[in-house]
Structures are given as C-alpha cells and as structure tokens.
Design an enzyme around this catalytic site. Structure first.
Site, PDB file in Angstrom:
ATOM      1  N   SER A  56       0.820  -1.204   0.000  1.00 24.56           N
ATOM      2  CA  SER A  56       0.000   0.000   0.000  1.00 24.56           C
ATOM      3  C   SER A  56       0.862   1.266   0.000  1.00 24.56           C
ATOM      4  O   SER A  56       1.862   1.352   0.701  1.00 24.56           O
ATOM      5  CB  SER A  56      -0.885   0.002   1.252  1.00 24.56           C
ATOM      6  OG  SER A  56      -1.600   1.206   1.319  1.00 24.56           O
ATOM      7  N   ASN A  68      10.288   7.733   3.650  1.00 22.91           N
ATOM      8  CA  ASN A  68       9.167   8.558   3.215  1.00 22.91           C
ATOM      9  C   ASN A  68       8.377   9.008   4.428  1.00 22.91           C
ATOM     10  O   ASN A  68       8.303   8.317   5.445  1.00 22.91           O
ATOM     11  CB  ASN A  68       8.264   7.795   2.239  1.00 22.91           C
ATOM     12  CG  ASN A  68       7.175   7.011   2.941  1.00 22.91           C
ATOM     13  OD1 ASN A  68       6.157   7.584   3.354  1.00 22.91           O
ATOM     14  ND2 ASN A  68       7.376   5.728   3.128  1.00 22.91           N
ATOM     15  N   ILE A  76       5.043  10.680   3.751  1.00 19.26           N
ATOM     16  CA  ILE A  76       3.961  11.259   2.947  1.00 19.26           C
ATOM     17  C   ILE A  76       2.853  11.748   3.890  1.00 19.26           C
ATOM     18  O   ILE A  76       2.257  12.802   3.664  1.00 19.26           O
ATOM     19  CB  ILE A  76       3.370  10.208   1.960  1.00 19.26           C
ATOM     20  CG1 ILE A  76       4.463   9.541   1.132  1.00 19.26           C
ATOM     21  CG2 ILE A  76       2.292  10.838   1.077  1.00 19.26           C
ATOM     22  CD1 ILE A  76       5.263  10.427   0.240  1.00 19.26           C
ATOM     23  N   ASN A  99      -4.488  -0.201   8.202  1.00 19.89           N
ATOM     24  CA  ASN A  99      -3.188   0.389   8.480  1.00 19.89           C
ATOM     25  C   ASN A  99      -3.167   0.945   9.898  1.00 19.89           C
ATOM     26  O   ASN A  99      -3.645   2.049  10.142  1.00 19.89           O
ATOM     27  CB  ASN A  99      -2.899   1.491   7.461  1.00 19.89           C
ATOM     28  CG  ASN A  99      -1.535   2.115   7.675  1.00 19.89           C
ATOM     29  OD1 ASN A  99      -0.807   1.743   8.597  1.00 19.89           O
ATOM     30  ND2 ASN A  99      -1.196   3.064   6.828  1.00 19.89           N
ATOM     31  N   CYS A 108       1.273   3.162  10.327  1.00 24.49           N
ATOM     32  CA  CYS A 108       1.981   4.218   9.620  1.00 24.49           C
ATOM     33  C   CYS A 108       2.751   5.069  10.622  1.00 24.49           C
ATOM     34  O   CYS A 108       2.157   5.642  11.536  1.00 24.49           O
ATOM     35  CB  CYS A 108       1.037   5.110   8.826  1.00 24.49           C
ATOM     36  SG  CYS A 108       1.939   6.448   8.015  1.00 24.49           S
ATOM     37  N   THR A 149       6.904   0.264   7.291  1.00 22.76           N
ATOM     38  CA  THR A 149       8.256   0.813   7.262  1.00 22.76           C
ATOM     39  C   THR A 149       8.849   0.936   8.670  1.00 22.76           C
ATOM     40  O   THR A 149       8.128   0.981   9.667  1.00 22.76           O
ATOM     41  CB  THR A 149       8.262   2.197   6.608  1.00 22.76           C
ATOM     42  OG1 THR A 149       7.338   3.030   7.323  1.00 22.76           O
ATOM     43  CG2 THR A 149       7.859   2.131   5.158  1.00 22.76           C
ATOM     44  N   GLY A 207      12.482  -0.599   1.275  1.00 27.70           N
ATOM     45  CA  GLY A 207      13.432  -0.994   0.246  1.00 27.70           C
ATOM     46  C   GLY A 207      14.281  -2.175   0.693  1.00 27.70           C
ATOM     47  O   GLY A 207      14.145  -2.673   1.814  1.00 27.70           O
TER      48      GLY A 207
END
Lengths: 265, 301
Positions: free
Chosen positions: B20, B68, B70, B125, B128, B191, B215
């Site tokens: 996502s 990130n 966002i 989620n 986050c 993450t 990553g």
C-alpha cells in the site's frame, strides 16, 4: 507516447561550464518528448535506487536523441558525469506535462531561466520559433541568469531570439537577477515561461501578477517514483485539484509546469 | 504448475501483490504493467475524509532504500469509491483496500462505506509511522490492536488483514493480538522509522524529521519478522519489505508468507511486479515445484 523505462545509449558527453554537463542519449523516450518534460535517470550504483529527475534540454526525433544538460550536485549526478560514448544508462520517461505552447499564440513571450533552470527553455525556444504562423508568438525574448560569465547554452539561445543575460557577480550583462534584467532593459511581454531556483520563481510569480502577465513556472521537488504514485513531490495549489482533492498537486505528473496563479509557493 | 494461493477464502491467481502507498490506486503503474497479471492490487490508504499529508520534502533516498513521510495524503473515501474503485474493478485482479484513520470512528466509517462495494479484502493500516495521531497508536500496543481489530471485525463485510508495524519490541505479540481478535490475516512489515540529516545544511532532510524506511535495506528484518510471526500464528501472512525479484518473494514464502507484496522497488523499476511474477514461475520450473503452496513456511527448525 506512453512512459517507459529503458536502457539508453550514450552518444556523447561534454563539459559546458564548471560542473555543468551536456549528455546526449539515444533512446525511444525522445519520440514524443516535449519541452518542459523531464526524465528519471538511474545510476549504476546498485545501492542507489531512485531515479534522478533531469529536465529535457533538447530532442531530436529523427535520431531518437535526447539531450540532458545538468549540474553535478550530488552522488547521482557525479556518477552521470562519468558516462561516455557507448555507455548505457537506464532512463524513465518522458515524465510530466511540459510548457503550454498554445498560450504563446500571437503573444509577446519571455523565456526566463536561472542556473540549472536554463536548459529546459532551449527546446522551448526552438519549438516556439518553429510553430506555424497562426500558433507562433508575436515575438520571443530570452532572459537567462547565471552565477558568472560561464554562460552555458547562451549562443544556442541566440539562434532563436534576442538574449539578455543577468549574472550574480556582475561579470556579464545585468548585475543581479533575471528580474533586475527585465527592469534594466525595459523588457515587456504577455507570457513568461520559466524554470529556476525557488526564490527566482517566487519573484517571477509576484512580478507577473503586478504586471498583469501570465507566468508558467517549472517546479522541482525531491521525488521518488516520478510517475504520480508515491505522492512524494507535491505543491500546494489554490484550488483543490482533480487528483488529490486536498490542494496538493503532484509536481511529477500534474506538473512540473504550473500556471503561477494556481500554485502557492 | 499451480501459483494460486488462498487467503481467508479469497483465491489469488498468484501471490504477488503491491505494498500500500507504492502503487497509487493502480492507474499510474497500469501504464507499465498489465494489472491482470497481479495477484492483487493493494490501494493507497484511504480515510473517511481527504487528508492533506505532510509538508515537503517527503522523500529521501538512503542506501538500498528510501525514507518517506507522505503522511497518508488521500482524496477520501467518496472520491475513492467514485473514481479509483471502478478503475480497479475493470481488471481481473483482487482488490485489497488499505484503510487508515485517526480514531476508531474514522476507521469504522471507511469500513462501513466499503461494506457494499466490490472489494475482496480490507487491509487496516495501524502502523503508519508518519501521522501524529491515531494510526500507529493502535499498532504499537497489543491491547489497543486487539480492541481496534475486534471493532473492525464487527463491521467489516470483507476479510480483514491487519498491517503490522516493525517499530515494536515484539512483533509476535502483536501478531497474536490480531489473530485472537479475529483478524483473517496479517501483513508485515510496514516501514521502519528512520531519520536522515543533511550535514551541510545541518537540518533534517524530511520536513517531518522522521520517515519510514523501506526498500531492500529492510529485507532481512522483514524476513525474520515474517518467520517469527509464522511460527506463532495460524492466520495467513502477507510478507513485504524490499522485495525486488522472484527470489526475494520465494525467500519470504519459505519464511512463512502466503502472499508477497512489492513496495518501494516499484519506484526503482515500474516493471518490478511483473518481474517478480516471472521470477516466481522461473523458480518453480527450475526447482520442480508443482504447487506454490508447497513452499509456504517450508523453512523452519
């Protein structure tokens, strides 16, 4: 043409000024690329995964040639500067919207570039000067701002229109900014197309509003995907845009070129 | 050769999904890959109202990965149902909608709005790291996770996947809490919270100061967490964290994942998802694996 990622072949690379490189690539991406668009260029360092956004300086469709003029600013661009003829480099593109050339028809236009914002305006100058009579601007003036007398691409701009220069150190042309050059040379027009550092773009947005001119700004921001998926590179917009519904347009996809009135910078 | 997998009664043509937030709502990468070839598209997180997200810079490259922050920018559930769902419904792939919220009520609003929509699964989620309130607050304490999971299960008409955060002392405890509250599956990892400093400007690179690391840099952490959770719970696991190739996907499956998701590597290579599908097929042919389900959790003590 649809976006694609492919391995491009280096045709040539040369140095234009301190830290400024002129890289020519053979790639299908050149096909339909228009001025103001950009590409994502990948390094061959396997630990460096994101593409670097670099503006398109020139397009030769017949030869499938894409010209990128960039400044070495970090690890990625330093690696690009070592590329030479015959090397391969992965490129993603063409990305972004490009300059709205239809807004130039019958108008007096001014192309204003600053620093590494100079290169994308070269292809625009070329295309605008080649438009058919009904689409062509009434006249074109070009104002470019450089740090010093290393005025890369200046002679190429002179092929298309009269060029005015501003330098930070006063070594050539107007001592100061591109806006100082507009004032000093009494340059007037209806439409500004520009690319450059954020303080310059803010100045041009203000100048255009005060002088009742249209201005199209090419913005940059740190990007990840380059194709509009990650929402990493956004700019605040005056109106809610169709995609985000939250006054946040994507620079990579909805831009990089925006009507100055539409963005809050 | 069978590549079909089943999660909570939902059949997927292959185990390959997307993480996502790395794939928008499919449209952007539909220009590069045939969405019909994917097991599922997992959408960018959607809330009950539009969220503006965080200030820029929101992204930064790091060694073999990226940060990130966002901040879950999204257009809200109304636009999502009107625009993004119909786009995805044109494809022969499963649709998993990622749901985010600041409060229990906001999560439930979205879950309720999706109840009569043609959606295959929900992914919640609660992990986050980039939003100040809600979100991760539900995902870092087992009792809070248990509570939000059971409330969502009371409302949800589709099977529920709880997406877990690695930013906890013991992810296994979180997996158990989700399972005992009735979650149909779990996905991990979200993450890992990180930071990058510009030493010349002496400033944080991200406007949010911290961001989530994703990553290939996080892959070994993710594989270990999938393995540990697979030993502890019976519900299926969707594994993610730096998957770039078929080999990476197979590694997650051997560790215990039933599904796998490609995330940050979409940004590196927009054709990544297709390459992972092809890579899995190649591995199966070479290793003479007739059924992909044979390898799920095949490596253990």
């Amino acid at each position: 043409m649809a976006k694609l990622k492919e391995s491009a072949t280096v045709i040539s690379q040369r140095i234009l000024a301190d830290g400024i490189y002129d890289l020519r690539l053979e790639t299908k991406i050149a096909g339909d690329a228009v001025p103001g668009q950009f590409v994502g260029v990948y390094t061959d360092d396997k630990s460096s995964l994101l593409p670097r956004p670099i503006s398109i300086c020139g397009v030769d469709k017949e030869k499938n040639e894409l010209r990128l003029v960039y400044r070495v600013v970090g690890k990625g661009t330093d690696l690009f500067s070592k590329l030479s003829e015959g090397d391969h480099v992965d490129v993603l593109g063409p990305l972004g919207n490009g300059y709205p050339m239809e807004e130039a028809a019958g108008k007096s236009v001014i192309l204003m570039g600053g620093g590494i914002g100079v290169p994308p305006l070269l292809e625009l100058a070329k295309r605008l000067s080649k438009l058919s009579d009904d689409k062509r601007p009434k006249d074109i003036k070009i104002v470019m701002g450089y740090r010093n007398d290393q005025t890369f691409l200046a002679d190429e701009f002179r092929k298309y229109a009269e060029l005015y220069i501003a330098t930070d150190d006063g070594s050539l042309g107007t001592h100061g900014t591109v806006i100082d050059a507009l004032n000093e040379q009494s340059i007037e027009g209806d439409v500004i197309y520009t690319c450059g550092p954020m303080p310059m773009l803010r100045g041009i947005k203000k100048y255009a509003a005060e002088h009742n001119m249209k201005a199209y700004l090419s913005l940059e921001e740190r990007m990840a995907c380059g194709v509009g998926a990650c929402l990493g590179c956004v700019v605040a917009t005056k109106e809610k845009d169709a995609h985000s519904h939250v006054n946040n347009a994507r620079i990579c996809t909805d831009g990089p070129v925006f009507d100055a009135e539409d963005v809050d910078i | 050769m069978n590549t079909k997998i089943n999660i909570a009664g939902v059949e997927f043509k292959n185990p390959v999904m997307v993480a996502s937030g790395t794939f928008g709502s499919g449209q952007e990468y539909g220009e590069f890959v045939d969405l019909n070839k994917l097991g599922a598209v997992v959408t960018k997180g959607v809330a009950d109202k539009p969220w503006p997200g965080n200030p820029v810079p929101r992204v930064a490259e790091t060694a073999s990965g990226m940060l990130n922050a966002i901040g879950l920018q999204n257009p809200g559930i109304d636009v999502f149902i009107e625009r993004d769902l119909p786009f995805l419904q044109k494809y022969d792939t499963r649709i998993i909608v990622n749901v985010c919220g600041h409060s229990e009520e906001e999560y439930l609003n979205v879950v309720d709005r999706l109840s009569d929509q043609k959606v295959d699964m929900l992914e919640i989620n609660v992990s986050c790291p980039n939003v100040k309130e809600g979100g991760i607050a539900f995902g870092t304490r087992p009792d809070a996770l248990y509570h939000i999971t059971s409330e969502i299960k009371k409302h949800a008409k589709q099977p529920v996947i709880m997406k877990l955060s690695p930013n906890v002392t013991d992810i296994v405890e979180m997996a158990r809490a989700a399972e005992s509250a009735g979650a149909d599956a779990i996905s991990l990892i979200n993450t890992i919270t990180g930071m990058k400093i510009d030493i010349n400007k002496r400033k944080f690179v991200l406007a949010n100061k911290t961001g989530g690391l994703s990553g290939p840099a996080i892959k070994p952490v993710a594989v270990r967490m999938v393995y540990s959770c697979a030993q502890a719970v019976k519900i299926p696991i969707i594994g993610m964290g730096g998957i770039a190739t078929g080999e990476d996907a197979i590694e997650f499956m051997l560790a215990g994942a039933t599904g796998v998701a490609v995330g940050m590597m979409n940004f590196h290579d927009p054709y990544s998802t297709q390459k992972v599908v092809d890579g899995i097929n190649k591995y199966m042919q070479e290793q003479k694996v007739d059924d992909i389900n044979e390898i799920i959790g095949a490596v253990h003590e």
